[in-house]
Design a protein around this motif. Structure first.
Motif, PDB file in Angstrom:
ATOM      1  N   LEU A 107       0.828  -1.207   0.000  1.00 28.19           N
ATOM      2  CA  LEU A 107       0.000   0.000   0.000  1.00 28.19           C
ATOM      3  C   LEU A 107       0.861   1.255   0.000  1.00 28.19           C
ATOM      4  CD1 LEU A 107      -2.866  -0.846   2.525  1.00 28.19           C
ATOM      5  CD2 LEU A 107      -3.099  -0.467   0.071  1.00 28.19           C
ATOM      6  N   SER A 108       1.928   1.227   0.763  1.00 21.61           N
ATOM      7  CA  SER A 108       2.783   2.406   0.871  1.00 21.61           C
ATOM      8  C   SER A 108       3.435   2.753  -0.455  1.00 21.61           C
ATOM      9  CB  SER A 108       3.857   2.177   1.942  1.00 21.61           C
ATOM     10  OG  SER A 108       3.264   1.947   3.206  1.00 21.61           O
ATOM     11  N   PRO A 165       9.748 -10.135   0.838  1.00 16.62           N
ATOM     12  CA  PRO A 165      10.074  -9.317  -0.343  1.00 16.62           C
ATOM     13  C   PRO A 165       9.268  -9.678  -1.584  1.00 16.62           C
ATOM     14  CG  PRO A 165      12.069  -9.944   0.813  1.00 16.62           C
ATOM     15  CD  PRO A 165      10.963 -10.704   1.449  1.00 16.62           C
ATOM     16  N   PHE A 166       9.195 -10.965  -1.906  1.00 18.04           N
ATOM     17  CA  PHE A 166       8.427 -11.353  -3.090  1.00 18.04           C
ATOM     18  C   PHE A 166       6.938 -11.107  -2.887  1.00 18.04           C
ATOM     19  CE2 PHE A 166       6.115 -14.374  -5.750  1.00 18.04           C
ATOM     20  CZ  PHE A 166       6.658 -14.082  -6.993  1.00 18.04           C
ATOM     21  N   LEU A 171       1.881  -8.292  -4.124  1.00 15.84           N
ATOM     22  CA  LEU A 171       0.737  -7.490  -3.693  1.00 15.84           C
ATOM     23  C   LEU A 171       0.759  -6.097  -4.299  1.00 15.84           C
ATOM     24  CD1 LEU A 171       0.282  -8.407   0.076  1.00 15.84           C
ATOM     25  CD2 LEU A 171      -1.337  -8.772  -1.780  1.00 15.84           C
ATOM     26  N   ARG A 172       1.944  -5.599  -4.606  1.00 14.47           N
ATOM     27  CA  ARG A 172       2.035  -4.277  -5.225  1.00 14.47           C
ATOM     28  C   ARG A 172       1.252  -4.242  -6.543  1.00 14.47           C
ATOM     29  NH1 ARG A 172       5.362  -2.133  -9.152  1.00 14.47           N
ATOM     30  NH2 ARG A 172       5.719   0.126  -9.036  1.00 14.47           N
ATOM     31  N   GLY A 173       1.349  -5.315  -7.311  1.00 17.61           N
ATOM     32  CA  GLY A 173       0.599  -5.368  -8.554  1.00 17.61           C
ATOM     33  C   GLY A 173      -0.904  -5.401  -8.332  1.00 17.61           C
ATOM     34  N   PHE A 174      -1.342  -6.120  -7.297  1.00 15.63           N
ATOM     35  CA  PHE A 174      -2.771  -6.173  -6.996  1.00 15.63           C
ATOM     36  C   PHE A 174      -3.292  -4.815  -6.534  1.00 15.63           C
ATOM     37  CE2 PHE A 174      -1.807 -10.736  -6.653  1.00 15.63           C
ATOM     38  CZ  PHE A 174      -2.863 -11.256  -7.365  1.00 15.63           C
ATOM     39  N   LEU A 204     -11.809  -5.828  -2.650  1.00  6.91           N
ATOM     40  CA  LEU A 204     -11.300  -6.048  -3.996  1.00  6.91           C
ATOM     41  C   LEU A 204      -9.890  -6.615  -3.987  1.00  6.91           C
ATOM     42  CD1 LEU A 204     -12.577  -2.778  -5.696  1.00  6.91           C
ATOM     43  CD2 LEU A 204     -13.616  -5.042  -5.721  1.00  6.91           C
ATOM     44  N   LEU A 205      -9.177  -6.429  -2.880  1.00  9.15           N
ATOM     45  CA  LEU A 205      -7.816  -6.945  -2.761  1.00  9.15           C
ATOM     46  C   LEU A 205      -7.782  -8.358  -2.189  1.00  9.15           C
ATOM     47  CD1 LEU A 205      -5.962  -3.785  -1.377  1.00  9.15           C
ATOM     48  CD2 LEU A 205      -5.950  -4.674  -3.709  1.00  9.15           C
TER      49      LEU A 205
END
Length: 293
Positions: A107-108, A165-166, A171-174, A204-205
């Protein structure tokens, strides 16, 4: 505009060549699925057969005359349930902590612009490039200095550090795929930012969280080398370590492949149960129905 397109689609579906192609691809998919599922079936089939049948040169494809004696033999070893409890505890801690840390980090870096953001993203990618084997000595010394060797907390910390890390990158893409406009629209309707996030964005996430949780769970459940280094006490072993010890004990008196296959099946059962619970979320769309028109 939509009517001609629908007519073309119907005509394409009615062509013999189109039906033949779909049938060919369907048959190919079934063959690939059978090839993929056969090792699992062979493991389950062998777990029901006695060792005398498994040692024959002619393979037995169906477990006629089989029984659950191999499973009874494995479960008679009380160390299985101890290893099962440790694996469940390690996987539960790793998944929970990974999702919390990775979700907040994703999120950040997706919704906020702050100093050092790009360096943080590059650091996440760089950590993924480090070979796990190159950090065994450092990890062992660190856990030893903290008195966390042969403990669930110690091995869970290492799993979290390896998976986060992975998971952040996943999650960044989601998170980036969910428009921030949805929260702004909800705030215009009178919701606070927290309420808009919890009622609109967070549901939605959910598929992304489930997918990331599945990855973290599989990494923690199947991991062997780190557990071998950190959990050296025979009384504190995860299921992969227990399975290795079980095979070694069997090898000392000639390997009983029926027992080995039964033990392998029992190790795989929790993973299958876990997938049965989460498969619905994994296959659902990320933002289906969120944005219309």
């Amino acid at each position: 505009m939509t009517a001609p397109v629908e007519v073309v689609r119907r005509r394409g579906r009615g062509r013999p060549g189109g039906r033949a192609a779909r049938a060919l691809f369907g048959a190919l998919a079934l063959i690939l699925a059978a090839v993929w599922a056969f090792p699992v079936y062979w493991m389950l089939n062998s777990s029901l057969l006695p060792n005398a049948v498994l040692e024959k040169t002619t393979p037995t494809l169906l477990p006629f005359g089989g029984s659950l004696k191999n499973f009874q033999s494995v479960l008679a070893d009380g160390s299985f349930f101890s290893a099962l409890g440790i694996s469940l505890a390690v996987a539960g801690i790793a998944v929970s902590c990974c999702l919390v840390f990775a979700f907040l980090a994703a999120l950040s870096i997706s919704r906020f612009r702050f100093k050092g953001r790009r360096s943080f993203v590059l650091a996440v990618l760089f950590i993924q490039m480090l070979p796990a084997e190159g950090m065994f000595i450092a990890q062992y010394k660190l856990m030893g200095s903290l008195n966390l060797l042969n403990s669930v907390i110690g091995v869970s910390i290492i799993y979290i550090a390896a998976v986060v890390p992975f998971t952040i990158w996943m999650l960044r893409g989601f998170v980036a795929g969910v428009p921030a406009d949805l929260e702004e629209a909800a705030m215009v309707d009178g919701l606070s930012r927290t309420q808009a996030f919890l009622r609109i964005t967070f549901p939605l996430l959910a598929p992304g969280l489930v997918a990331s949780g599945v990855y973290a769970f599989l990494q923690a459940w199947n991991e062997f080398t780190v557990a071998l280094v950190i959990l050296q006490d025979s009384g504190s072993q995860t299921l992969p370590l227990w399975l290795r010890g079980f095979i070694q004990q069997s090898a000392s008196r000639a390997i009983d492949w029926g027992d080995v296959m039964a033990a392998s099946t029992l190790v795989a059962v929790p993973v299958i149960i876990f997938f049965l619970f989460v498969q619905g979320r994994m296959t659902s769309g990320l933002v289906s129905g969120a944005v219309k028109g």
